[in-house]
Motif scaffolding. Structure first.
Motif, PDB file in Angstrom:
ATOM      1  N   ALA A  85       0.861  -1.186   0.000  1.00 21.92           N
ATOM      2  CA  ALA A  85       0.000   0.000   0.000  1.00 21.92           C
ATOM      3  C   ALA A  85       0.892   1.229   0.000  1.00 21.92           C
ATOM      4  O   ALA A  85       2.111   1.136  -0.112  1.00 21.92           O
ATOM      5  CB  ALA A  85      -0.926  -0.009   1.215  1.00 21.92           C
ATOM      6  N   GLY A  86       0.265   2.406   0.125  1.00 22.42           N
ATOM      7  CA  GLY A  86       1.029   3.647   0.146  1.00 22.42           C
ATOM      8  C   GLY A  86       1.259   4.258  -1.213  1.00 22.42           C
ATOM      9  O   GLY A  86       2.005   5.233  -1.363  1.00 22.42           O
ATOM     10  N   PHE A  87       0.597   3.714  -2.259  1.00 19.54           N
ATOM     11  CA  PHE A  87       0.834   4.193  -3.621  1.00 19.54           C
ATOM     12  C   PHE A  87       0.456   5.652  -3.813  1.00 19.54           C
ATOM     13  O   PHE A  87       0.993   6.336  -4.679  1.00 19.54           O
ATOM     14  CB  PHE A  87       0.054   3.331  -4.619  1.00 19.54           C
ATOM     15  N   GLY A  88      -0.491   6.130  -2.983  1.00 23.89           N
ATOM     16  CA  GLY A  88      -0.933   7.502  -3.119  1.00 23.89           C
ATOM     17  C   GLY A  88       0.167   8.521  -2.914  1.00 23.89           C
ATOM     18  O   GLY A  88       0.084   9.632  -3.439  1.00 23.89           O
ATOM     19  N   PHE A  89       1.201   8.152  -2.152  1.00 24.99           N
ATOM     20  CA  PHE A  89       2.327   9.069  -1.992  1.00 24.99           C
ATOM     21  C   PHE A  89       3.520   8.651  -2.844  1.00 24.99           C
ATOM     22  O   PHE A  89       4.228   9.503  -3.379  1.00 24.99           O
ATOM     23  CB  PHE A  89       2.740   9.189  -0.526  1.00 24.99           C
ATOM     24  N   TYR A  90       3.763   7.351  -2.989  1.00 28.40           N
ATOM     25  CA  TYR A  90       4.879   6.904  -3.828  1.00 28.40           C
ATOM     26  C   TYR A  90       4.818   7.516  -5.226  1.00 28.40           C
ATOM     27  O   TYR A  90       5.828   7.928  -5.792  1.00 28.40           O
ATOM     28  CB  TYR A  90       4.886   5.385  -3.973  1.00 28.40           C
ATOM     29  N   ASN A  91       3.603   7.565  -5.794  1.00 29.04           N
ATOM     30  CA  ASN A  91       3.528   8.037  -7.177  1.00 29.04           C
ATOM     31  C   ASN A  91       3.565   9.553  -7.311  1.00 29.04           C
ATOM     32  O   ASN A  91       3.366  10.081  -8.400  1.00 29.04           O
ATOM     33  CB  ASN A  91       2.312   7.457  -7.911  1.00 29.04           C
TER      34      ASN A  91
END
Length: 524
Positions: free
Chosen positions: A58-64
């Motif tokens: 999870a955490g894709f909202g900031f990784y991208n």
């Protein structure tokens, strides 16, 4: 300027928001430098202070915001389009996939983005020492070649139509900076705490337990961001983040249902909700002889008044699920509904010879108040039919350790279906039981394995839909998980936010939210 609001609701019932139109904000493009602060890692979709995106669930909202992916969904989670890739084409036999890359993209250090970076990244994902959660998605990739700087060719053991979906999760990393670091060392390298990406924002600084600060990438291929800085601030819990949001200290945070209810009286922030595409379920070790008898599994489900829980605890913001898949187009009307029936549940347990010497521990990594209420109600309802359970609340890391080792009886957990059910492969295909993968419930159903294989090899949308419908029927009939419901998720936004696109996607991302367009109203 004001953006237009785009809020579409197709079969997925996924909600999307362009906040500028909702809030009616006028944005001065010549305003002073804008700083947007959010609690991007609060809630189930976050992955706080874990910076290697190749091992992140999870955490894709900031990784991208600082990395890029080959592809992304639109904000409605219906259509995949290119991000770092412009296009991709399968050979007629499906055993070759040619990916054409976008030209003119630069890494944050000014070096050109090329096919070598893609080959390197996909190789890292497949490398056993990286232990990537996405390795299973690339299991049919046999070779990767780069005919030129903007072309990547994947040679496949067989057709895998789910690869474009897999690419939405895999952040591409720079070969020129990481190529000489062994995968085992790179997995937990400090490099991830000062990374170089291709996204709209560049890494500036990390203050442990406090925040990550990103600055605008002036050379971003879609244009310079409107914001000067994007800050991800860390909070010990969601309640603290919501207080900061209401006080105007931050501009965005995920919110729980309880926090949303509290906000209704104050209207301090704007709240947007939509289906999470995460199926909450009761899981069990399918290798445990206590759960081998289908009648026991059926009794577990019949003993739970799911409609009452959805109504009383979730306030009608959850929909009932009856199989492992959640998208309406994959759920046939003829499956069993498993309506609440205590007498039938008791009869099934008697017929199965159910005996219990001590309570079964039920693990969960959900720690919000609504989930605590759910656990208490599940305990009471199951107790009425003679299944005694004892809730145990743990963090995500402990949950993973215990379930990987098989040291559990029951779990209350969630599985993100995403827009493509192929995301269930590592969670339910028998070959991905630990230690190879994250099929932690040890699901082992040959027919289900065959359906996963068939779906990956089928390029025709109508035929894949038929396969997934059969998959729903199989999981509905055999109950490798006890399906409960799909709850809504909530995002809270400052009234000063403009042009921000948000949808409650599984894992917090995998869709195009155009952060380079975000704005925040400046103080006079």
């Amino acid at each position: 300027m004001m953006s237009t609001m785009s809020m579409k609701q197709a079969g997925t019932r996924m909600l999307t928001l362009a906040l500028a139109a909702l809030l009616g904000l006028a944005v001065d493009r010549g305003a002073a430098a804008q700083v947007f602060t959010g609690a991007f890692d609060v809630g189930a979709a976050g992955n706080a202070q874990k910076f290697n995106p190749l091992i992140a669930p999870a955490g894709f909202g900031f990784y991208n915001k600082y990395f890029g992916t080959l592809s992304l969904y639109d904000a409605g989670l219906r259509k995949i389009s290119g991000d770092l890739a412009e296009s991709w084409t399968y050979a007629e036999d499906g055993k070759r996939l040619v990916i054409r890359l976008r030209k003119g993209v630069k890494w944050h250090d000014g070096k050109p983005f090329t096919a070598a970076d893609v080959k390197f990244t996909l190789g890292l994902v497949k490398h056993p020492d990286m232990a990537s959660v996405f390795a299973s998605r690339l299991s049919d990739v046999r070779a990767i070649t780069t005919p030129d700087a903007h072309t990547v060719v994947l040679e496949l053991a067989k057709m895998d139509a789910s690869l474009p979906d897999a690419f939405t999760s895999i952040m591409i990393v720079p070969e020129h900076l990481l190529g000489k670091i062994p995968a085992r060392e790179l997995r937990n390298s400090t490099w991830w705490k000062s990374p170089v990406g291709t996204g709209p924002f560049k890494w500036a600084r990390y203050s442990p337990d406090q925040y990550v600060e990103l600055v605008a990438n002036q050379d971003f291929y879609r244009g310079k961001p409107q914001l000067a800085k994007l800050v991800n601030r860390y909070f010990k819990d969601g309640s603290t983040a919501t207080i900061a949001l209401q006080a105007g200290e931050i501009q965005f945070s995920a919110m729980t249902l309880d926090q949303v209810r509290e906000n209704r009286s104050t209207r301090a922030v704007h709240v947007i909700e939509g289906p999470s595409h995460v199926l909450n379920y009761i899981g069990f070790n399918n290798g445990d002889p206590r759960f081998k008898d289908l009648r026991v599994r059926q009794a577990l489900l019949l003993a739970i008044d799911r409609k009452a829980i959805a109504r009383s605890i979730f306030g009608g913001t959850a929909s009932i699920g009856n199989c492992a898949l959640t998208l309406p187009q994959y759920v046939p009307a003829d499956i069993e509904q498993y309506d609440y029936h205590v007498a039938h549940a008791k009869a099934l347990l008697r017929a199965a010879g159910w005996k219990q010497a001590e309570p079964l521990e039920m693990l969960t990594y959900y720690n919000d108040q609504a989930s605590k209420d759910v656990m208490a109600v599940l305990q009471a309802m199951l107790g009425k039919v003679g299944i005694q359970v004892r809730p145990r609340f743990v963090d995500g890391s402990t949950f993973g350790t215990l379930t990987d080792a098989g040291r559990f009886s029951l779990v209350y957990a969630g599985a993100g279906n995403g827009p493509d059910p192929s995301t269930l492969v590592p969670l339910m295909k028998s070959s991905f039981a630990p230690p190879r993968g994250v099929n932690r419930m040890r699901v082992n159903i040959p027919e289900l394995d065959s359906l996963f294989e068939a779906a990956q090899q089928e390029a025709d949308d109508a035929s894949r839909t038929a396969i997934y419908q059969q998959m729903c029927r199989v999981t509905n009939a055999q109950l490798p998980w006890i399906p409960l419901w799909v709850g809504n998720r909530f995002g809270g936004f400052s009234k000063k936010v403009g042009n921000m696109v948000w949808t409650p996607a599984p894992g917090g991302g995998r869709y195009q939210d155009y952060p380079e367009r975000w704005t925040i109203e400046q103080a006079p």
